[in-house]
Design an enzyme around this catalytic site. Structure first.
Site, PDB file in Angstrom:
ATOM      1  N   ASP A   7      -5.044  -3.843   2.878  1.00 36.59           N
ATOM      2  CA  ASP A   7      -3.774  -4.432   2.461  1.00 36.59           C
ATOM      3  C   ASP A   7      -4.043  -5.620   1.531  1.00 36.59           C
ATOM      4  OD1 ASP A   7      -1.216  -5.417   2.178  1.00 36.59           O
ATOM      5  OD2 ASP A   7      -0.819  -5.555   4.321  1.00 36.59           O
ATOM      6  N   ARG A   9       0.805  -1.227   0.000  1.00 38.39           N
ATOM      7  CA  ARG A   9       0.000   0.000   0.000  1.00 38.39           C
ATOM      8  C   ARG A   9       0.833   1.269   0.000  1.00 38.39           C
ATOM      9  NH1 ARG A   9      -3.689  -1.223   5.136  1.00 38.39           N
ATOM     10  NH2 ARG A   9      -1.642  -1.836   5.899  1.00 38.39           N
TER      11      ARG A   9
END
Length: 147
Positions: free
Chosen positions: A116, A7
């Site tokens: 995530d 991310r």
């Protein structure tokens, strides 16, 4: 978990690209960092790299851990979820000048948490992360009048 290979490097690359498109890249320092040290020195996940390549967004980073100095050297430190924010606030020294915020706070579609995609089987989670970072970074820059 926050290892700086999914991310945050996507957000870093998207943010840098947004600044470049607005003609102000040279006025900003953009970086990303991990809350854990298990991937230090590694390039982003291959799926993150593939997603950025697909969108012609340059990505050039190696995983590193958040440093105490980051809280004085950066104006903003963004987390991707509540766990990130809690840990960042715990790490922040008393003389921190950085604003710690969820990047998703700026999502015009209201998706507060950037999930995530590390444990996903395919690339779709990385594409979703990219799209959300694209929206959030643009909206953040708009909110502070960077045109």
């Amino acid at each position: 978990m926050a290892g700086n290979i999914c991310r945050s490097p996507i957000a870093e690359a998207v943010f840098a690209q947004a600044l470049q498109e607005r003609g102000v890249r040279d006025q900003w320092r953009v970086d990303s960092a991990a809350l854990g040290d298990w991937h230090v020195g590694r390039a982003p996940d291959r799926r993150a790299q593939a997603t950025m390549k697909k969108h012609n967004v340059p990505m050039n980073c190696k995983a590193r851990v958040v440093r105490t100095s980051d809280f004085r050297e950066f104006d903003y430190i963004f987390g991707m979820d509540e766990s990130n924010i809690s840990e960042l606030k715990d790490l922040a020294p008393s003389n921190s000048t950085a604003q710690i915020e969820l990047l998703g706070k700026y999502d015009p579609e209201g998706a507060l948490i950037i999930r995530d995609p590390y444990y996903d089987d395919g690339d779709q989670g990385f594409e979703t992360c990219y799209q959300q970072c694209l929206r959030c970074c643009g909206a953040f820059l708009d909110s502070i009048n960077v045109k």
